[in-house]
Design a protein around this motif. Structure first.
Motif, PDB file in Angstrom:
ATOM      1  N   TYR A  66       0.820  -1.228   0.000  1.00  8.46           N
ATOM      2  CA  TYR A  66       0.000   0.000   0.000  1.00  8.46           C
ATOM      3  C   TYR A  66       0.848   1.270   0.000  1.00  8.46           C
ATOM      4  O   TYR A  66       0.402   2.319  -0.470  1.00  8.46           O
ATOM      5  CB  TYR A  66      -1.026  -0.006   1.143  1.00  8.46           C
ATOM      6  N   GLU A  67       2.086   1.186   0.453  1.00  6.81           N
ATOM      7  CA  GLU A  67       2.951   2.389   0.428  1.00  6.81           C
ATOM      8  C   GLU A  67       3.649   2.540  -0.923  1.00  6.81           C
ATOM      9  O   GLU A  67       4.441   3.458  -1.112  1.00  6.81           O
ATOM     10  CB  GLU A  67       4.053   2.320   1.482  1.00  6.81           C
ATOM     11  N   GLY A  68       3.356   1.643  -1.846  1.00  9.14           N
ATOM     12  CA  GLY A  68       4.071   1.609  -3.130  1.00  9.14           C
ATOM     13  C   GLY A  68       5.019   0.417  -3.120  1.00  9.14           C
ATOM     14  O   GLY A  68       5.503   0.002  -2.049  1.00  9.14           O
ATOM     15  N   TYR A  88      17.491   8.569   2.733  1.00 11.08           N
ATOM     16  CA  TYR A  88      16.278   7.919   3.217  1.00 11.08           C
ATOM     17  C   TYR A  88      16.367   6.432   2.917  1.00 11.08           C
ATOM     18  O   TYR A  88      16.781   6.035   1.820  1.00 11.08           O
ATOM     19  CB  TYR A  88      15.023   8.463   2.512  1.00 11.08           C
ATOM     20  N   ASP A  89      15.942   5.652   3.890  1.00 10.38           N
ATOM     21  CA  ASP A  89      15.723   4.245   3.631  1.00 10.38           C
ATOM     22  C   ASP A  89      14.407   4.155   2.831  1.00 10.38           C
ATOM     23  O   ASP A  89      13.548   5.020   2.977  1.00 10.38           O
ATOM     24  CB  ASP A  89      15.577   3.548   4.990  1.00 10.38           C
ATOM     25  N   TYR A  90      14.256   3.103   2.046  1.00 15.23           N
ATOM     26  CA  TYR A  90      13.040   3.053   1.228  1.00 15.23           C
ATOM     27  C   TYR A  90      11.759   3.020   2.085  1.00 15.23           C
ATOM     28  O   TYR A  90      10.693   3.443   1.652  1.00 15.23           O
ATOM     29  CB  TYR A  90      13.105   1.891   0.228  1.00 15.23           C
ATOM     30  N   THR A  91      11.882   2.556   3.334  1.00 22.59           N
ATOM     31  CA  THR A  91      10.691   2.499   4.199  1.00 22.59           C
ATOM     32  C   THR A  91      10.232   3.898   4.639  1.00 22.59           C
ATOM     33  O   THR A  91       9.167   4.043   5.227  1.00 22.59           O
ATOM     34  CB  THR A  91      10.971   1.663   5.458  1.00 22.59           C
ATOM     35  N   GLN A  92      11.022   4.901   4.349  1.00 21.50           N
ATOM     36  CA  GLN A  92      10.628   6.276   4.695  1.00 21.50           C
ATOM     37  C   GLN A  92       9.871   6.965   3.557  1.00 21.50           C
ATOM     38  O   GLN A  92       9.509   8.127   3.656  1.00 21.50           O
ATOM     39  CB  GLN A  92      11.876   7.093   5.056  1.00 21.50           C
ATOM     40  N   ILE A  93       9.674   6.227   2.477  1.00 21.21           N
ATOM     41  CA  ILE A  93       8.989   6.791   1.309  1.00 21.21           C
ATOM     42  C   ILE A  93       7.590   6.189   1.215  1.00 21.21           C
ATOM     43  O   ILE A  93       7.437   4.975   1.313  1.00 21.21           O
ATOM     44  CB  ILE A  93       9.745   6.417   0.000  1.00 21.21           C
ATOM     45  N   VAL A  94       6.581   7.039   1.012  1.00 22.26           N
ATOM     46  CA  VAL A  94       5.242   6.521   0.697  1.00 22.26           C
ATOM     47  C   VAL A  94       4.809   7.132  -0.632  1.00 22.26           C
ATOM     48  O   VAL A  94       4.847   8.354  -0.812  1.00 22.26           O
ATOM     49  CB  VAL A  94       4.202   6.876   1.788  1.00 22.26           C
ATOM     50  N   VAL A  95       4.437   6.257  -1.553  1.00 19.93           N
ATOM     51  CA  VAL A  95       4.016   6.712  -2.889  1.00 19.93           C
ATOM     52  C   VAL A  95       2.510   6.949  -2.852  1.00 19.93           C
ATOM     53  O   VAL A  95       1.758   6.094  -2.368  1.00 19.93           O
ATOM     54  CB  VAL A  95       4.355   5.645  -3.955  1.00 19.93           C
ATOM     55  N   SER A  96       2.100   8.125  -3.319  1.00 26.01           N
ATOM     56  CA  SER A  96       0.684   8.508  -3.244  1.00 26.01           C
ATOM     57  C   SER A  96       0.166   8.938  -4.615  1.00 26.01           C
ATOM     58  O   SER A  96       0.927   9.029  -5.574  1.00 26.01           O
ATOM     59  CB  SER A  96       0.515   9.646  -2.244  1.00 26.01           C
ATOM     60  N   THR A 268      -6.769   4.999  -0.138  1.00 23.83           N
ATOM     61  CA  THR A 268      -6.630   4.657  -1.562  1.00 23.83           C
ATOM     62  C   THR A 268      -5.889   3.342  -1.781  1.00 23.83           C
ATOM     63  O   THR A 268      -5.855   2.848  -2.905  1.00 23.83           O
ATOM     64  CB  THR A 268      -5.827   5.755  -2.281  1.00 23.83           C
ATOM     65  N   SER A 269      -5.244   2.783  -0.736  1.00 28.87           N
ATOM     66  CA  SER A 269      -4.281   1.685  -0.914  1.00 28.87           C
ATOM     67  C   SER A 269      -3.191   2.134  -1.882  1.00 28.87           C
ATOM     68  O   SER A 269      -2.885   3.316  -1.938  1.00 28.87           O
ATOM     69  CB  SER A 269      -4.949   0.417  -1.414  1.00 28.87           C
ATOM     70  N   ASN A 270      -2.662   1.186  -2.660  1.00 29.10           N
ATOM     71  CA  ASN A 270      -1.516   1.560  -3.504  1.00 29.10           C
ATOM     72  C   ASN A 270      -1.935   2.441  -4.688  1.00 29.10           C
ATOM     73  O   ASN A 270      -3.077   2.364  -5.166  1.00 29.10           O
ATOM     74  CB  ASN A 270      -0.801   0.317  -4.040  1.00 29.10           C
ATOM     75  N   VAL A 271      -0.966   3.209  -5.159  1.00 27.64           N
ATOM     76  CA  VAL A 271      -1.121   3.924  -6.443  1.00 27.64           C
ATOM     77  C   VAL A 271      -1.215   2.858  -7.541  1.00 27.64           C
ATOM     78  O   VAL A 271      -0.584   1.789  -7.428  1.00 27.64           O
ATOM     79  CB  VAL A 271       0.114   4.832  -6.654  1.00 27.64           C
TER      80      VAL A 271
END
Ligand code: PMP
Ligand code: GLU
Length: 398
Positions: A66-68, A88-96, A268-271
């Motif tokens: 859900y975060e991408g 940033y580690d990838y876990t710090q990114i959320v794709v919206s 929205t869950s994932n993009v």
């Protein structure tokens, strides 16, 4: 039955409405030039489209994280390291779903009802409505032409209260085209640190800077302390001509990223999975077209800025970035055309649209009176014709 107070307080986006109106007039056969909503007129590059087609053919059509998906979040983290000096580690990114959604998520994560957010004016209009939608209170601080429409710590101090929770900055700026320098950002960062505030940094126009003397600096990259309290907002709409694909993101502390991810898992869950594959191609593939778009935008900026400044009674600062010209129309106000008094930018925009067939955005919607915004993210031939019409409007009536 009554709708919620929250929803009753929200206005639809004027930038999108103006463009929709111009598109409708065009579809009705009216010869209209639209300088309305800002979106690159370039098509999404072919290799990005091919990545999406491949994703469909390979049945990449299911839910993703859900975060991408991890691959995209890693590609974004790599880009932030490579281009913005941000770790940033990838876990710090959320794709919206676009940076607009990323902004909604960011404010939802940090605001309690009544919390104040400082918004320098002129501002991109959605900030105000998004803050209100997330139960916050926008507190506007005016900037001035003489200071290149930039805010500084002493201006921010004046609007600070014990309810201030965050401030938003947007560089390069929509609608003024101004770009903050490192020392200006440092001053703002010190203010945020001194008063324990979050910073929302909207960097969507980072690729569009026209002066070789300037470069985009993310406020989050200035030091560890400001990094921890900044939520970086970005997306692929402007940088990769991908407005319709709806890919944006937040980069933040792990705690905020987790909160945003949880929220998104219930909204929205994932993009769209196919758009995510396209975004990976965009971020990891050939970037030369970004330079090509920049060259073309610069050419248009130089032309339109010169033409507008040659029109009597109009003036604007030379934008250093983004693709908007912020035009002072105050000298047109209080005059009368055919018995109708021109009071403000809305009246100017209305006459330009109805009589001269040019759509511009009146900047009262950006929290600033007596200015109109012209988006030059349109073809050179449209720009030439649109400016000719604006010139005719001024010369015929004033
Ligand atoms: N921030 C700014 C300053 C903008 O002008 C826009 C307009 N598109 C956005 C964010 C949102 O862009 P998107 O949702 O397409 O990423
Ligand atoms: N950001 C662009 C603008 O300001 C696109 C339209 C919108 O989303 O507001 O015109």
């Amino acid at each position: 039955m009554k709708l919620s107070d929250k929803i009753n307080a929200i206005r639809a986006s004027a930038t999108l409405s103006i463009s929709a109106r111009a598109a409708k007039m065009k579809a009705e056969g009216i010869d209209i030039i639209s300088f309305g909503a800002g979106e690159p007129d370039f098509d999404t590059p072919d290799f990005i489209k091919q990545a999406a087609i491949k994703a469909i053919n390979e049945n990449y059509t299911h839910y993703t994280a859900y975060e991408g998906c991890e691959e995209l979040r890693r590609a974004i983290a790599d880009k932030l390291k490579r281009e913005n000096n941000l770790d940033y580690d990838y876990t710090q990114i959320v794709v919206s779903n676009g940076s607009k959604h990323a902004l909604n998520n960011a404010f939802a994560a940090i605001l309690d009802p009544g919390d104040e957010v400082i918004v320098p004016a002129p501002f991109w209009l959605s900030y105000i409505e998004i803050i209100k939608m997330e139960y916050g209170v926008p507190v506007i601080v005016n900037t001035y032409k003489e200071k290149s429409f930039k805010v500084n710590s002493s201006m921010l101090e004046k609007v600070l209260t014990d309810k201030t929770k965050a401030l938003i900055i947007n560089s390069p700026n929509n609608p003024t085209g101004m770009v903050y320098t490192e020392s200006e950002l440092k001053d703002i960062a010190d203010f945020a640190l001194k008063h324990d505030l979050f910073v929302i940094s909207d960097e969507i126009y980072e690729k569009l800077i026209y002066s070789h003397k300037l470069r985009h600096i993310s406020i989050a990259s200035l030091n560890d302390e400001i990094y921890k309290r900044t939520i970086v907002i970005n997306g692929l709409s402007k940088s990769h001509a991908m407005t319709g694909w709806r890919v944006g993101y937040t980069a933040s502390s792990k705690e905020i990223a987790k909160a945003i991810g949880s929220m998104q898992s219930h909204s929205t869950s994932n993009v769209n999975s196919i758009a995510q594959k396209a975004a990976i191609a965009a971020l990891t593939g050939d970037q030369s077209y970004v330079e090509q778009m920049l060259t073309e935008f610069k050419h248009r900026r130089d032309y339109i800025a010169q033409r507008i400044s040659d029109i009597p009674l109009l003036s604007s600062l030379l934008p250093k970035g983004a693709f908007y010209l912020f035009v002072d129309i105050s000298k047109l106000c209080s005059k009368t055309i055919d018995g109708i008094e021109i009071k403000d930018s809305e009246d100017v925009a209305k006459i330009l649209l109805e009589r001269y067939r040019v759509a511009v955005v009146p900047c009262n919607v950006f929290g600033y009176e007596n200015y109109i915004r012209i988006s030059y993210a349109t073809s050179m031939s449209n720009i030439v014709e649109g400016v000719n019409r604006i010139e005719k409007f001024v010369k015929q009536n004033f």
